[in-house]
Design an enzyme around this catalytic site. Structure first.
Site, PDB file in Angstrom:
ATOM      1  N   LYS A  22       0.860  -1.231   0.109  1.00  0.00           N
ATOM      2  CA  LYS A  22      -0.036   0.103  -0.035  1.00  0.00           C
ATOM      3  C   LYS A  22       0.847   1.024   0.150  1.00  0.00           C
ATOM      4  CE  LYS A  22      -0.320  -0.492   4.946  1.00  0.00           C
ATOM      5  NZ  LYS A  22      -1.404  -0.892   6.058  1.00  0.00           N
ATOM      6  N   TYR A  26      17.337  29.617  10.095  1.00  0.00           N
ATOM      7  CA  TYR A  26      16.061  30.374  10.423  1.00  0.00           C
ATOM      8  C   TYR A  26      16.103  30.290  11.740  1.00  0.00           C
ATOM      9  CZ  TYR A  26      13.680  30.332   5.968  1.00  0.00           C
ATOM     10  OH  TYR A  26      13.393  30.421   4.426  1.00  0.00           O
TER      11      TYR A  26
HETATM   12  C1  LIG Z   1      -0.414  -1.987   7.000  1.00  0.00           C
HETATM   13  C2  LIG Z   1      -1.061  -3.075   7.182  1.00  0.00           C
HETATM   14  C3  LIG Z   1      -0.161  -4.411   7.316  1.00  0.00           C
HETATM   15  C4  LIG Z   1       1.266  -4.561   7.189  1.00  0.00           C
HETATM   16  O1  LIG Z   1       1.724  -3.894   8.314  1.00  0.00           O
HETATM   17  P1  LIG Z   1       3.113  -3.727   8.664  1.00  0.00           P
HETATM   18  O2  LIG Z   1       3.297  -3.214  10.191  1.00  0.00           O
HETATM   19  O3  LIG Z   1       3.775  -2.781   7.832  1.00  0.00           O
HETATM   20  O4  LIG Z   1       3.745  -4.990   8.652  1.00  0.00           O
HETATM   21  C5  LIG Z   1      -0.972  -5.496   7.566  1.00  0.00           C
HETATM   22  N1  LIG Z   1      -2.315  -5.681   7.471  1.00  0.00           N
HETATM   23  C6  LIG Z   1      -2.956  -4.716   7.666  1.00  0.00           C
HETATM   24  C7  LIG Z   1      -4.453  -4.775   7.728  1.00  0.00           C
HETATM   25  C8  LIG Z   1      -2.414  -3.331   7.387  1.00  0.00           C
HETATM   26  O5  LIG Z   1      -3.128  -2.383   7.477  1.00  0.00           O
END
Ligand SMILES: *Cc1c(COP(=O)(O)O)cnc(C)c1O
Length: 349
Positions: free
Chosen positions: A35, A244
């Site tokens: 994702k 800054y």
């Molecule tokens: C993002 C996500 C994962 C992966 O999680 P990690 O901590 O990056 O391994 C797996 N299952 C769901 C439902 C997620 O939202």
């Protein structure tokens, strides 16, 4: 070199996925979570490398991400959509052969009415209260859903990165209570859950961050390195200030390098007067505020002015930088900007 260079080691990425795959018995499938553009690293190259390494099932957050992924991978690998079947997703799901993880009675109804016979999974809430059907919804609809033949039942741990947290065991028991006896493939664990041991593995794991080199997969190989070119260097005297809001002044005459890269590149402003950059194995403190495109660094102790300084390297991994910035590796990775000059290392192993 005029832009910061982000090097993405696809060999290390593939090795991490294979190692996570070997962490569970061969009967347990290891998916890959890609994702958010593969955690900011570029889903096209990442997904191809993972498919070559053997990944056959991928998870994305939205249907649109699934479309892009299908175009990359072609037919065959399974693409699961964590947000389920949203209004407007029907055509994408059907045309690109996506598998929605249905989260609510509404989604179940939408999916079965619009695409009867089209594969789906079910996401159950076992205590995180984020996505998925809770116990009462599931009880109400389970017979109907099971009749429709879901491919899998899944849930997600809220505290998997803290092995001693009582939520883990509570969610595990709740997942059993909601799924035992269904005979369906089940999935509970992301990276953290894999580390919790075999009781959490079920039939399918869903690692994300571990593939990309992050905690809580301690043995992960680093996947990203980020090197910032030095634009100029100057002497600064006590009484003068840097950056800054004039937040830093040297105690002795100092040599300050200005490097290209800043908070627009995920180098968060909380790193101001706080982080170090590296010249090989020599740490160089960030002095003054991080600005949008530039960072000032004390290099007084170096013998020569380096051409670049590293912000992600073997001496400072994504979790180290995240801790200094007051965030988590996921946020560092997913904010890496598109203007970074990305280089992929692949093959030749
Ligand atoms: C993002 C996500 C994962 C992966 O999680 P990690 O901590 O990056 O391994 C797996 N299952 C769901 C439902 C997620 O939202």
């Amino acid at each position: 070199m005029s832009a910061p260079v982000l090097t993405i080691d696809l060999n290390a990425l593939a090795a991490n996925w294979r190692a996570l795959d070997r962490a569970t018995p061969s009967g347990v499938q290891t998916a890959a979570v890609v994702k958010a553009d593969a955690y900011g690293l570029g889903v096209t190259r990442v997904a191809r490398a993972l498919a070559t390494a053997g990944a056959r099932r991928f998870f994305v957050a939205f249907a649109e991400e699934g479309v892009a992924l299908r175009q990359t991978l072609g037919p065959g690998p399974q693409i699961c959509v964590l947000s389920g079947h949203m209004p407007g997703d029907t055509e994408m799901i059907a045309d690109l052969d996506l598998t929605p993880m249905l989260n609510s009675i509404d989604q179940v109804t939408r999916h079965i009415e619009a695409l009867p016979g089209c594969g789906f999974g079910v996401q159950l809430d076992t205590g995180m209260k984020r996505l998925g059907m809770d116990e009462s919804e599931w009880e109400a609809i389970a017979p109907f859903v099971l009749e429709a033949g879901p491919e899998m039942l899944m849930s997600h741990l809220a505290c998997g990165d803290d092995p001693d947290h009582p939520m883990n065991e509570a969610q595990l028991q709740q997942f059993h209570a909601m799924t035992d006896g269904t005979g369906l493939p089940r999935s509970l664990s992301a990276t953290a859950g894999i580390m919790l041991g075999s009781r959490y593995h079920f039939d399918l794991t869903r690692p994300g961050i571990g593939i990309y080199g992050g905690y809580p997969y301690e043995a992960a190989l680093p996947v990203v390195s980020l090197s910032l070119p030095v634009v100029q260097a100057r002497a600064v005297l006590p009484g003068e200030t840097v950056g800054y809001s004039a937040t830093w002044t040297p105690e002795a005459p100092s040599m300050i390098a200005t490097v290209l890269g800043g908070y627009a590149d995920s180098l968060l402003r909380t790193l101001s007067n706080n982080a170090v950059l590296w010249d090989g194995d020599i740490p160089c403190p960030v002095v003054g505020r991080i600005s949008m495109d530039a960072i000032t660094v004390d290099i007084s102790h170096l013998e020569t002015i380096p051409r670049s300084l590293d912000v992600l390297c073997p001496y400072q991994k994504i979790d180290d930088l995240a801790a200094t910035a007051g965030t988590i590796s996921y946020e560092i990775l997913t904010r890496l900007s598109s203007r970074l000059n990305r280089r992929f290392v692949e093959g030749g192993l």
